[in-house]
Design a protein around this motif. Structure first.
Motif, PDB file in Angstrom:
ATOM      1  N   GLU A  74      -0.822  -6.489  -7.189  1.00  0.00           N
ATOM      2  CA  GLU A  74      -1.160  -7.798  -6.289  1.00  0.00           C
ATOM      3  C   GLU A  74      -2.018  -7.210  -5.388  1.00  0.00           C
ATOM      4  O   GLU A  74      -1.867  -6.052  -4.722  1.00  0.00           O
ATOM      5  N   VAL A  75      -2.923  -8.011  -4.816  1.00  0.00           N
ATOM      6  CA  VAL A  75      -3.998  -7.830  -3.740  1.00  0.00           C
ATOM      7  C   VAL A  75      -3.869  -8.616  -2.860  1.00  0.00           C
ATOM      8  O   VAL A  75      -3.910  -9.830  -3.248  1.00  0.00           O
ATOM      9  N   HIS A  76      -3.447  -8.357  -1.447  1.00  0.00           N
ATOM     10  CA  HIS A  76      -3.073  -9.392  -0.667  1.00  0.00           C
ATOM     11  C   HIS A  76      -3.357  -9.068   0.787  1.00  0.00           C
ATOM     12  O   HIS A  76      -3.650  -7.835   0.943  1.00  0.00           O
ATOM     13  N   GLY A  77      -3.221 -10.039   1.580  1.00  0.00           N
ATOM     14  CA  GLY A  77      -3.544  -9.750   2.964  1.00  0.00           C
ATOM     15  C   GLY A  77      -4.877 -10.525   3.347  1.00  0.00           C
ATOM     16  O   GLY A  77      -5.730 -10.861   2.537  1.00  0.00           O
ATOM     17  N   ARG A  82      -4.201  -5.258   0.966  1.00  0.00           N
ATOM     18  CA  ARG A  82      -3.289  -4.160   0.450  1.00  0.00           C
ATOM     19  C   ARG A  82      -3.196  -4.397  -0.901  1.00  0.00           C
ATOM     20  O   ARG A  82      -3.297  -5.480  -1.426  1.00  0.00           O
ATOM     21  N   THR A  83      -3.054  -3.180  -1.936  1.00  0.00           N
ATOM     22  CA  THR A  83      -2.666  -3.396  -3.363  1.00  0.00           C
ATOM     23  C   THR A  83      -1.238  -2.605  -3.657  1.00  0.00           C
ATOM     24  O   THR A  83      -1.257  -1.678  -2.929  1.00  0.00           O
ATOM     25  N   GLN A  84      -0.598  -3.518  -4.355  1.00  0.00           N
ATOM     26  CA  GLN A  84       0.885  -2.763  -4.601  1.00  0.00           C
ATOM     27  C   GLN A  84       1.031  -3.571  -5.816  1.00  0.00           C
ATOM     28  O   GLN A  84       0.907  -4.610  -6.334  1.00  0.00           O
ATOM     29  N   ALA A 174       4.398 -11.448   0.571  1.00  0.00           N
ATOM     30  CA  ALA A 174       4.415 -10.157   0.053  1.00  0.00           C
ATOM     31  C   ALA A 174       4.892  -9.260   1.196  1.00  0.00           C
ATOM     32  O   ALA A 174       4.427  -9.387   2.310  1.00  0.00           O
ATOM     33  N   VAL A 175       5.857  -8.490   0.668  1.00  0.00           N
ATOM     34  CA  VAL A 175       6.506  -7.498   1.628  1.00  0.00           C
ATOM     35  C   VAL A 175       5.523  -6.309   1.658  1.00  0.00           C
ATOM     36  O   VAL A 175       5.061  -5.462   0.697  1.00  0.00           O
ATOM     37  N   ILE A 176       5.271  -5.916   2.998  1.00  0.00           N
ATOM     38  CA  ILE A 176       4.466  -4.545   3.180  1.00  0.00           C
ATOM     39  C   ILE A 176       5.403  -3.337   3.669  1.00  0.00           C
ATOM     40  O   ILE A 176       5.825  -3.452   4.551  1.00  0.00           O
ATOM     41  N   HIS A 177       5.395  -2.622   2.650  1.00  0.00           N
ATOM     42  CA  HIS A 177       6.214  -1.621   3.050  1.00  0.00           C
ATOM     43  C   HIS A 177       5.531  -0.460   3.597  1.00  0.00           C
ATOM     44  O   HIS A 177       4.473  -0.021   3.384  1.00  0.00           O
ATOM     45  N   MET A 178       6.404   0.460   4.447  1.00  0.00           N
ATOM     46  CA  MET A 178       5.763   1.463   5.192  1.00  0.00           C
ATOM     47  C   MET A 178       5.869   2.478   4.252  1.00  0.00           C
ATOM     48  O   MET A 178       6.519   2.767   3.393  1.00  0.00           O
ATOM     49  N   CYS A 219       6.387   4.256  -1.532  1.00  0.00           N
ATOM     50  CA  CYS A 219       5.869   3.225  -1.124  1.00  0.00           C
ATOM     51  C   CYS A 219       6.488   1.804  -1.301  1.00  0.00           C
ATOM     52  O   CYS A 219       6.229   0.704  -1.518  1.00  0.00           O
ATOM     53  N   GLY A 220       7.926   2.066  -1.042  1.00  0.00           N
ATOM     54  CA  GLY A 220       8.803   0.837  -1.298  1.00  0.00           C
ATOM     55  C   GLY A 220       9.380   0.844  -2.682  1.00  0.00           C
ATOM     56  O   GLY A 220       9.881   1.725  -3.223  1.00  0.00           O
ATOM     57  N   ASP A 221       8.722  -0.296  -3.534  1.00  0.00           N
ATOM     58  CA  ASP A 221       9.172  -0.320  -4.765  1.00  0.00           C
ATOM     59  C   ASP A 221       8.325   0.378  -5.985  1.00  0.00           C
ATOM     60  O   ASP A 221       8.163   0.189  -7.024  1.00  0.00           O
TER      61      ASP A 221
END
Length: 726
Positions: A74-77, A82-84, A174-178, A219-221
């Motif tokens: 996913e590309v969001h923001g 961010r990409t995740q 979208a959840v942005i992980h630290m 990076c979270g998940d």
């Protein structure tokens, strides 16, 4: 006396309070025994392996490339893009984001109807990098726009086992992980210091990755286990054991993934997790302020040299049409804006600029569109990034359309087919500083039937017997067309056509054959100089470039077709076969293993060459940043502008290949020699004990080499340190 002063910090807001508390927690974790906190046992470390294990979702980059494993990103923001990775399911989709589905031989880009253009631009850039850097430019990039006809791609929805109507009308935010980085050390340090939290925040810098350690990136998940090239087996297993502990934490998604990354072979998705990985473009709408030791490593397979170096060039892409369509518009990108290029200047491209081209054609009796964005070799990073997202901006108003990134020197056949009708030429510098009255030297480059001129340094040393050149002097309305003995008829005719176009129909064009040059010709070039020259057409073989890379965990040899200077990577080795001579180019940061492999590859290549090489063909070694002219002449448009400033102007001569080969021959050194600084040439500093003779080895270690090899890693390292061989 210890300072016991109590410092009181007053938080002005809840955000400020959370920031202070988070920083204090970070400091606290730096002093914790994380090995104990995560309850990692010796059994956990011993059992750690990267093969799929029930209960864990491992991403295998090789399986992804083959299409055996799907990857959804996913590309969001809006302000910070961010990409995740997300779960491979249509339930992950939302209209406000862009999603990349990597299916190996195809890569799909699904643009949500509410997705901002900066996300589309970022996604396009990521897809282009995966396509060119990881897959050699051979896979298809397919764009789907939500709510438009392009969305009805049956292959895409078949892979997702869904339909366009299954996309949620409004997904969750979208959840942005630290991002957290855990550095993993070996058994030479005490247990409480083997795992350290070294970073917590948004985007870390890649300098935190050290070759002698492993790093677990949280990076979270999505978790990554980064393996430094000098790390040992224990570190790699411990880093993976830590990742497996983290992925089982309650707050993680059930589909959370672990990916193993190898130093110098990192995937594009991994590089996106850092702020400054080389080659990653900034896409932003805001202007910036200015052995047993290798238990988890793959075994090196024997390279089939002839098979690796006897590939034919890939078939040219047929293109969307025969080039008979229409260039609707063309823009030059400057800073963060785009400016229209006048129709009469559309064939001129400058190597310090980037361009966007809207090309229209008919496809199955329907109007279709292609949007190219061409990036000059010396175009700024910001302008390259801006050209990417502005391409998306142009595409939004078009119905049927594709977007294609084009790098200078790697133009596809269709691009050249379209622009050769407009006298396609690549010029040095920027349009604003260029003068049409300046004399220049142009080299014909490209494949047969699609050659075009590119400006090179006006010197006789830039000549090459392999092609044709144009030496034009517009004010004098005269031009020389110099044809090397190996120049094709197509190169010669296109050179003459370009010369007449440059000086005008009433100008004088003189065709000069190599070896029959007049004094006036040499005078116009500034005098005779040495250049790449062959005596007959039979000796004219186009140079071929081969790269040695350990990106996949084992060293492989791959040919680079339509190569240019930027294909030389200072982290690796390249071999340039000019037929009359062979050059081994050594990158500044190339590992010893690749150097050793390069020696074996070149020796076997010469002995078994099916191309008619003389077994006594000269072989030379060239070091990065000091390349001599006899090497650089094979790279049209070579420029030291790509070097670090401190390394510019340091050219040196080639060195004999025998010196490199002898450094890797089986040698023994005395114990005293192996303790010297610097070490003898060619000695691997991580394996000093292997250079001792059998007798001296037993004197130093009080055991035989066979007994030594059976010891556990930690004991080996401890013994090496005790005798000073580390």
């Amino acid at each position: 006396m210890m300072d016991r002063t109590i410092h009181v910090h007053r938080a002005e807001s809840e955000d400020e309070r959370d920031r202070i508390v988070g920083h204090l927690n970070f400091l606290r974790q730096q002093f914790l025994n994380l090995f104990e906190m995560f309850s990692i046992t010796d059994e956990d470390v011993a059992a750690a392996k990267t093969k799929p294990t029930p209960g864990f979702s491992f991403i295998d980059p090789t399986a992804v490339k083959k299409g055996d494993q799907l990857l959804l990103v996913e590309v969001h923001g809006r302000r910070r893009v961010r990409t995740q990775k997300v779960d491979v399911s249509v339930k992950s989709f939302r209209p406000s984001s862009v999603f990349i589905l990597d299916a190996g031989t195809r890569i799909f880009q699904w643009n949500g109807s509410e997705a901002p253009r900066v996300c589309k631009g970022k996604a396009l850039d990521v897809c282009s990098k995966i396509r060119t850097k990881e897959r050699g430019g051979t896979i298809a990039h397919i764009t789907l726009d939500q709510g438009k006809s392009s969305e009805n791609n049956s292959d895409f929805w078949k892979l997702l086992k869904a339909q366009p109507s299954d996309v949620p009308a409004s997904g969750t935010t979208a959840v942005i992980h630290m991002t957290r980085l855990y550095r993993v050390l070996g058994q030479e340090v005490d247990e409480g210091s083997r795992i350290k939290l070294i970073y917590e925040g948004a985007l870390p810098r890649c300098e935190l990755l050290s070759s002698k350690s492993c790093v677990t990136v949280d990076c979270g998940d999505e978790l990554f286990v980064w393996v430094g090239k000098e790390s040992v087996s224990y570190q790699r297993k411990l880093a993976l054991a830590l990742a497996k502990k983290l992925v089982k934490e309650e707050e993680r998604a059930s589909w959370a993934t672990i990916t193993r990354e190898v130093e110098n072979g990192e995937t594009i998705i991994f590089k996106e997790k850092f702020s400054n990985f080389a080659g990653m473009l900034p896409i932003n709408l805001q202007k910036k302020e200015q052995k047993k030791n290798t238990a988890t490593a793959k075994a090196q397979e024997k390279i089939d040299v002839l098979k690796a170096m006897h590939h034919s060039a890939p078939q040219s892409e047929s293109g969307v049409d025969d080039g008979s369509g229409e260039i609707v518009n063309m823009w030059r990108v400057e800073d963060f804006e785009r400016y229209e290029v006048e129709p009469k200047d559309r064939g001129q491209f400058f190597d310090q600029e980037s361009y966007i081209i809207h090309y229209k054609y008919m496809h199955r009796n329907k109007e279709a569109n292609m949007v190219y964005f061409w990036q000059g070799r010396f175009s700024s990073r910001n302008e390259k990034g801006t050209s990417a997202y502005m391409t998306v901006d142009v595409s939004e108003d078009l119905s049927e359309n594709e977007q294609t990134r084009v790098e200078q020197g790697k133009e596809c056949a269709h691009f050249r087919q379209v622009f050769n009708k407009l006298h396609f030429v690549v010029l040095n510098g920027r349009r604003s500083t260029w003068s049409s009255d300046a004399a220049g030297l142009y080299r014909m480059v490209g494949t047969d039937h699609h050659k075009h001129p590119t400006q090179v340094h006006r010197s006789a040393s830039s000549l090459s017997s392999l092609t044709a050149f144009v030496l034009a002097d517009p004010p004098a309305r005269s031009a020389f067309v110099w044809c090397g003995v190996g120049a094709s008829d197509d190169a010669s005719s296109r050179a003459q056509e370009f010369a007449r176009h440059t000086i005008g129909p009433s100008g004088s064009v003189t065709v000069v054959e190599e070896g029959k040059e007049s004094d006036d010709f040499w005078k116009a070039l500034g005098g005779k100089k040495q250049y790449f020259r062959v005596s007959s057409k039979d000796e004219c073989r186009p140079p071929r470039l081969f790269n040695l890379s350990g990106a996949s965990g084992t060293i492989k040899v791959e040919e680079v077709f339509q190569y240019c200077q930027t294909d030389l990577d200072v982290r690796h080795i390249s071999i340039l076969d000019a037929f009359s001579a062979i050059y081994v180019w050594i990158g500044k940061n190339a590992p010893q293993a690749e150097k050793k492999m390069a020696v074996a590859v070149v020796q076997e290549y010469i002995q078994k060459s099916p191309f008619g090489h003389d077994v006594h063909v000269p072989v030379w070694v060239v070091n990065s940043y000091t390349e001599p002219e006899e090497f650089t002449v094979h790279f049209p448009g070579w420029s030291e502008k790509l070097f670090p400033k401190a390394m510019q102007g340091k050219r040196s001569s080639v060195t004999p290949f025998e010196e490199l080969a002898s450094s890797f021959s089986t040698k023994t050194f005395s114990y005293a020699e192996l303790k010297q600084d610097p070490l003898p040439s060619g000695v691997d500093p991580t394996k000093l004990e292997t250079y001792l003779s059998d007798g001296e080895f037993e004197e130093v270690f009080a055991m035989s080499k066979a007994e030594f090899r059976k010891l556990p890693v930690w004991k080996v390292e401890k013994m090496k340190q005790s005798v000073g061989l580390f």
